[in-house]
Write an enzyme that holds these catalytic residues in place. Structure first.
Site, PDB file in Angstrom:
ATOM      1  CG  ASP A 206      14.219  14.702  60.383  1.00  0.00           C
ATOM      2  OD1 ASP A 206      14.044  13.540  60.766  1.00  0.00           O
ATOM      3  OD2 ASP A 206      14.122  15.679  61.144  1.00  0.00           O
ATOM      4  CB  SER A 230      14.470  12.336  64.703  1.00  0.00           C
ATOM      5  OG  SER A 230      13.477  12.618  63.742  1.00  0.00           O
ATOM      6  CD  GLN A 280      14.540  10.043  61.693  1.00  0.00           C
ATOM      7  OE1 GLN A 280      13.335  10.124  61.916  1.00  0.00           O
ATOM      8  NE2 GLN A 280      15.237  11.012  61.118  1.00  0.00           N
TER       9      GLN A 280
END
Length: 296
Positions: A206, A230, A280
């Site tokens: 991430d 995110s 993502q």
């Protein structure tokens, strides 16, 4: 500041509360972050660890998809509830919800599989990247800046991150392409636990994935009024991995529109094995003057 790697291991060492409803209940602590919000990769990794605590030891996580629902507070513990959706002959499926103040901050579903034999191929690792030892560390790039975020990124992360061709913390150098890459490795050794390494890889995945979107439009992280968050995160583990050895994380963004951007990534071991894939979507909001083409 506590040792970042020790802080990561403590966060992933979830406590079993002993409470049982129709689900298994665990709790975990959060790492300190500037701004007070829980780092998304942390809660992803904790959700994977919580789910893995309810499966057979020989079954390892091979895929997950999570939605970030609310920002978490680093000053409060996180409660994880795991629903044992299905246990088959080779696969197990789990749904994990992460809660603070009685409200969900993350919802994730993950699948676990017995180690098995089968067909084997992968997209080769791209060529032409410099070795990690040839690149500056984040501490070398940001350590001199007297700002809490710069200091946290420089010395507070459990991973050594080295950007190719260059980071976009303060400016975007070179061509504005929708591609990005980093060499990444834990700052110390981790235990010989395959499940722990897979969860730690989710944690690391991430960090920089959405940077491929920003680089395409010439937007450094320091851009005034830039808002990035995110939204969801998908991950597939293909092969065993050790996060305390160098991994090349190659990233690209195929699309950005409507205040959102999609980014995809691939993790390669140093010997060229594809060990994991990631996707993502993130919220990316910029001031009107920039979205109209002021930068890009």
């Amino acid at each position: 500041m506590t040792d970042p790697l020790d802080s990561l291991l403590r966060a992933l060492d979830l406590s079993d509360t002993g409470a049982r409803t129709s689900e298994d209940i665990f709790t975990g602590e959060s790492q300190w972050m500037p701004g007070g919000r829980v780092y998304g990769g942390q809660v992803l990794a904790q959700a994977v660890m919580a789910a893995s605590r309810t499966t057979e030891e020989h079954r390892v996580v091979h895929s997950m998809h999570g939605y970030f629902l609310r920002p978490g507070d680093v000053n409060q513990p996180i409660t994880f509830s795991v629903d044992r959706i299905h246990d088959g002959r080779s696969f197990s499926t789990r749904r994990t919800q992460a809660y603070q103040n009685g409200l969900p901050i993350l919802s994730m579903i993950a699948s676990f599989q017995d180690i098995d034999e089968g067909l084997d191929h992968f997209t080769p690792m791209p060529e032409g990247y410099p070795e990690p030892e040839e690149l500056p560390t984040t501490a070398e790039l940001l350590g001199h800046i007297d700002h809490p975020v710069a200091q946290a990124w420089a010395d507070g992360r459990p991973f050594d991150i080295r950007h190719v061709p260059s980071p976009i913390y303060l400016s975007v150098e070179g061509e504005h392409t929708a591609t990005n890459a980093v060499w990444i490795k834990a700052i110390g050794d981790l235990p010989d636990d395959d499940g722990l390494h897979r969860a730690a890889l989710a944690y690391a995945s991430d960090y920089s994935l959405l940077e491929s979107i920003l680089r395409r439009h010439g937007l450094p992280w320091m851009t005034r009024d830039l808002k990035v968050a995110s939204l969801d995160h998908g991950m597939w583990w293909h092969r065993p991995v050790r996060v305390d050895q160098w991994l090349l994380y190659v990233q690209e963004s195929p699309s950005a529109s409507g205040g959102r951007g999609l980014a995809q990534g691939r993790f390669y071991s140093r010997d060229g094995q594809l060990v994991a894939s990631v996707a993502q979507e993130g919220m990316v909001r910029v001031p009107p003057a920039l979205s109209a083409g002021g930068i890009g």
